[in-house]
Design an enzyme around this catalytic site. Structure first.
Site, PDB file in Angstrom:
ATOM      1  N   VAL A 108      -2.893  -6.010  18.401  1.00 22.35           N
ATOM      2  CA  VAL A 108      -3.035  -7.098  19.387  1.00 22.35           C
ATOM      3  C   VAL A 108      -4.353  -7.859  19.273  1.00 22.35           C
ATOM      4  CG1 VAL A 108      -1.457  -6.053  21.059  1.00 22.35           C
ATOM      5  CG2 VAL A 108      -3.927  -5.585  21.231  1.00 22.35           C
ATOM      6  N   TYR A 136     -16.910   1.019  24.469  1.00 23.51           N
ATOM      7  CA  TYR A 136     -15.723   1.123  25.325  1.00 23.51           C
ATOM      8  C   TYR A 136     -16.025   0.519  26.693  1.00 23.51           C
ATOM      9  CZ  TYR A 136     -11.777   3.474  27.690  1.00 23.51           C
ATOM     10  OH  TYR A 136     -10.636   3.766  28.398  1.00 23.51           O
ATOM     11  N   LYS A 169     -14.360  -2.889  28.305  1.00 22.96           N
ATOM     12  CA  LYS A 169     -13.542  -2.837  29.520  1.00 22.96           C
ATOM     13  C   LYS A 169     -14.129  -3.710  30.621  1.00 22.96           C
ATOM     14  CE  LYS A 169     -10.214  -0.023  28.294  1.00 22.96           C
ATOM     15  NZ  LYS A 169      -8.812  -0.468  28.305  1.00 22.96           N
ATOM     16  N   TYR A 180      -9.028 -15.725  34.058  1.00 20.25           N
ATOM     17  CA  TYR A 180      -7.664 -16.268  33.913  1.00 20.25           C
ATOM     18  C   TYR A 180      -6.977 -16.378  35.262  1.00 20.25           C
ATOM     19  CZ  TYR A 180      -6.942 -16.942  28.934  1.00 20.25           C
ATOM     20  OH  TYR A 180      -6.991 -17.447  27.663  1.00 20.25           O
TER      21      TYR A 180
END
Ligand code: UDP
Length: 329
Positions: free
Chosen positions: A59, A147, A151, A161
């Site tokens: 992805v 990580y 995140k 968004y």
């Protein structure tokens, strides 16, 4: 017409259980995974369902799915400290570029998207227990930073968004979760201890073992995520089990459960290992009418039964998965 849901990280631990849940609930499920940390074994039983499709895709590159999509659940990411130490750039990319691609897809398809965030956004927390209003204490440049910061970026991008494009978004802050289909050698504490017990090895507690974690059984986690997706709340929600235990006490519980007489040995504490972690789940209770139902005793028995079912070869293949042939940083 069945609703269509895209689940990324479908061959992973959480992703594969989500696929099961959505198939059970009567959805058409498109699973997507690049199989770096995921395993087809986790979803092979789903191929008999006409409502299940699988795309082998990374992805972090453009994501194309023909037809309509109602919901997207973005669960593609390495999720154990050993994994993201080995594939740090992939970890950063899937949380950032991967999330951006999926948000773009959600906008295009007018789909609602749920993002798998994590208790790691709280870092090594200075507030205890952690509720959603805590901003966290994260070392950006430490080994876990790849990580944690991916995140945190993921959450910002998702809110952007939502606010800028009016996208329907959900953010789950997932605390330590366990159950069948965890990878035996991913380095996480539960498969590590159970694997050691089954092989007759001593249990390795990192540091003095007084650091705490709060472990949520997979069925409870999946139910919480499902309810969050179907809710109308777009800010982050903690999903986890608030029952807290020290790692040392937990090691003793595993010895008892597995009826083992091995010793507990101490090894060096990894850098930036959070000293304590416990979710405040008041918001999830109020919003979703959800709280964990499975006790650690019951959950651990089911998890132990799963690991006992592994073949001797799987059990003794103790080296960490080799990612080298997949990596394109
Ligand atoms: N841990 C341990 N022995 C192991 C593996 C992990 O004592 O063999 C500890 C680790 O240092 C941490 C806790 O168990 O304090 C949970 O580790 P895990 O990697 O499962 O999750 P996370 O640190 O991301 O919560």
């Amino acid at each position: 017409m069945k609703k269509r849901v895209l689940i990324t990280g479908a061959a992973g631990f959480l992703g594969s259980h989500l696929c099961d849940k959505f198939i059970q609930e009567g959805y058409e499920v498109i699973g997507m995974d690049n199989l770096i940390t995921g395993d087809m074994k986790n979803i092979s039983h789903l191929f008999e369902h006409e409502a299940f499709k699988f795309y082998h895709h990374d992805v972090t590159t453009f994501v194309h799915v023909p037809g309509t999509i109602d919901y997207i659940l973005h669960f593609a990411s390495p999720a154990s400290p050993i994994d993201y130490l080995k594939i740090p750039i992939q970890t950063l990319k899937v949380g950032s570029l991967g999330t951006h691609n999926l948000l773009g897809l959600a906008k295009e398809k007018k789909a609602r998207i749920l993002i798998a965030s994590t208790s790691e956004v709280y870092g090594d927390p200075l507030v205890h227990p952690q509720d959603e209003s805590y901003y966290g204490n994260v070392n950006t440049i430490g080994p876990r930073g790849v990580y944690d910061e991916a995140k945190r970026f993921q959450e910002s991008m998702t809110m952007a968004y939502h606010r800028f494009h009016g996208l329907e978004t959900r953010i789950a802050r997932i605390f330590n979760t366990y159950g069948p289909r965890m990878r035996l050698n991913d380095g996480r504490v539960i498969p590590a201890f159970i694997g050691q017990a089954l092989r007759g090895e001593d249990l390795t507690v990192f540091g003095d073992g007084l650091q705490t974690r709060s472990f949520c059984y997979i069925d409870d986690q999946i139910e919480g995520l499902y309810r969050l997706l179907l809710s109308d709340y777009s800010l982050p929600v903690n999903i986890g089990n608030p029952e807290e235990i020290t790692i040392l006490d937990f090691a003793k519980e595993v010895l008892k459960l597995t009826d083992s007489d091995q010793k507990i040995v101490h090894q060096e504490l990894p850098k930036d290992d959070p000293a304590q972690r416990q979710p405040d789940i008041a918001l999830a209770k109020k919003l979703l009418g959800w709280e964990p139902k499975v006790s650690r005793q019951d959950g651990m028995e089911k998890t132990y039964a799963y690991f006992k079912g592994l073949t001797k070869e799987e059990l003794f293949k103790s080296e960490h998965k080799d990612f080298s042939k997949h990596i394109r940083n």
